[in-house]
Design an enzyme around this catalytic site. Structure first.
Site, PDB file in Angstrom:
ATOM      1  N   THR A 170      12.204  16.517  18.528  1.00  0.00           N
ATOM      2  CA  THR A 170      12.436  17.640  19.487  1.00  0.00           C
ATOM      3  C   THR A 170      11.693  18.427  19.524  1.00  0.00           C
ATOM      4  O   THR A 170      11.559  19.229  20.374  1.00  0.00           O
ATOM      5  CB  THR A 170      14.089  18.151  18.414  1.00  0.00           C
ATOM      6  N   TYR A 220       2.019   3.764  20.122  1.00  0.00           N
ATOM      7  CA  TYR A 220       2.009   3.631  20.775  1.00  0.00           C
ATOM      8  C   TYR A 220       0.821   2.753  19.964  1.00  0.00           C
ATOM      9  O   TYR A 220       0.590   1.264  21.107  1.00  0.00           O
ATOM     10  CB  TYR A 220       0.359   4.803  21.237  1.00  0.00           C
ATOM     11  N   ILE A 227      19.200  15.070  10.395  1.00  0.00           N
ATOM     12  CA  ILE A 227      18.108  15.819  10.891  1.00  0.00           C
ATOM     13  C   ILE A 227      18.216  15.165  12.122  1.00  0.00           C
ATOM     14  O   ILE A 227      17.611  14.874  12.994  1.00  0.00           O
ATOM     15  CB  ILE A 227      16.574  14.946  10.447  1.00  0.00           C
TER      16      ILE A 227
END
Length: 304
Positions: free
Chosen positions: A51, A113, A210
């Site tokens: 975030t 990735y 969270i």
């Protein structure tokens, strides 16, 4: 003093990274957000996780955000600094900085990735854990990383790295969550990273959540944990369904786009995102505004 395992429970808000109109980190806005979170009853503060747009920040910017966060919180609630990246040396540097600044724990994401093997994850996380005395919470978010941290791998990590005390599971597979708690022990800290699954995660024995939604409704998201801690499960279930429309709307587009748009409408931040993230569509902005109004939030006449 209660142990970190006792203190690091509840709603740990993953605070957005606010930017100025000219695209610099807005530290004054960050301080204001943190103060609002603490005043609203959030149990902890986390920054530069998903975030917080970590991949759009330089290492120096992340370290400056760490410093602002630790200094602003000033030991009032636990601070969980997200130190992970795709690069081991960067993660080691950020984790060292977090330790030097006095963070309570570090949140280290599965490298994105790279798509590492389970052996690669084992070696990576145990290397990070061995580099610090900080408690470590691992962050498993397969939808962003394209790799799932398997329970058996987590078990291996925990046996070699005792300062790994928990995991944030942004994982819709509740069988995995059950396996983790069964294999790691019921005192292992497992947090929900999926907003609509915070309540059922608590029912399984989770330590808290969270949740990006806490950026918008911090008191209510904290109360979801508070109610279950008091054994008031029916009230918590009602709150779970009350929060659902906002939980859904905040993920109409890639996080934190809708969250920042909402905070902008609320006058909390200038809602800039860094490319390649772009502002949410006009249709989603209007729909989000209507959702926010349903919660009785005070909004600007027009979103910036």
């Amino acid at each position: 003093m209660p142990s970190i395992q006792e203190r690091l429970r509840g709603s740990i808000t993953p605070v957005v990274t606010p930017f100025t109109a000219d695209n610099r980190v807005d530290h004054e806005a960050l301080k204001s957000l943190i103060e609002w979170q603490i005043a609203s009853g959030s149990h902890g503060i986390s920054v530069t996780g998903t975030t917080g747009e970590p991949s759009s920040l330089s290492l120096e910017e992340r370290e400056a955000i760490f410093r602002t966060t630790v200094e602003t919180v000033n030991h009032r609630v636990p601070v969980l600094l997200a130190t992970g990246s795709t690069n081991l040396e960067e993660t080691l540097r950020l984790t060292h900085t977090a330790e030097q600044l006095g963070a309570d724990a570090a949140l280290v994401i599965v490298p994105y990735y790279n798509r590492p093997s389970q052996e690669g994850l084992f070696q990576y996380f145990t290397t990070v854990a061995a580099s610090t005395t900080l408690p470590i919470v691992l962050y498993n978010i397969p939808g962003r990383t394209a790799t799932n941290l398997e329970p058996a791998t987590l078990k291996r990590i925990g046996l070699k790295a005792p300062n790994v005390i928990g995991v944030k599971e942004s994982n819709r597979d509740f069988e995995q969550v059950t396996k983790v708690l069964h294999m790691m022990g019921r005192d292992f800290l497992v947090y929900s990273g999926i907003e609509a699954l915070c309540y059922p995660m608590l029912a399984l024995g989770g330590a808290g959540h969270i949740s990006a939604t806490a950026n918008i409704l911090p008191r209510e998201v904290a109360d979801l944990y508070n109610l279950t801690a008091r054994g008031e499960w029916e009230k918590a279930r009602d709150l779970h369904y009350y929060l659902y429309p906002l939980n859904d709307a905040l993920f109409w587009e890639t996080n934190p786009g809708p969250v920042k748009a909402a905070l902008g409408m609320m006058g909390k931040i200038y809602p800039r995102l860094r490319l390649p993230l772009a502002p949410i569509s006009d249709a989603h902005r209007q729909g989000l505004r209507e959702i926010l109004m349903q919660y009785g939030l005070s909004l600007r006449e027009e979103a910036p």
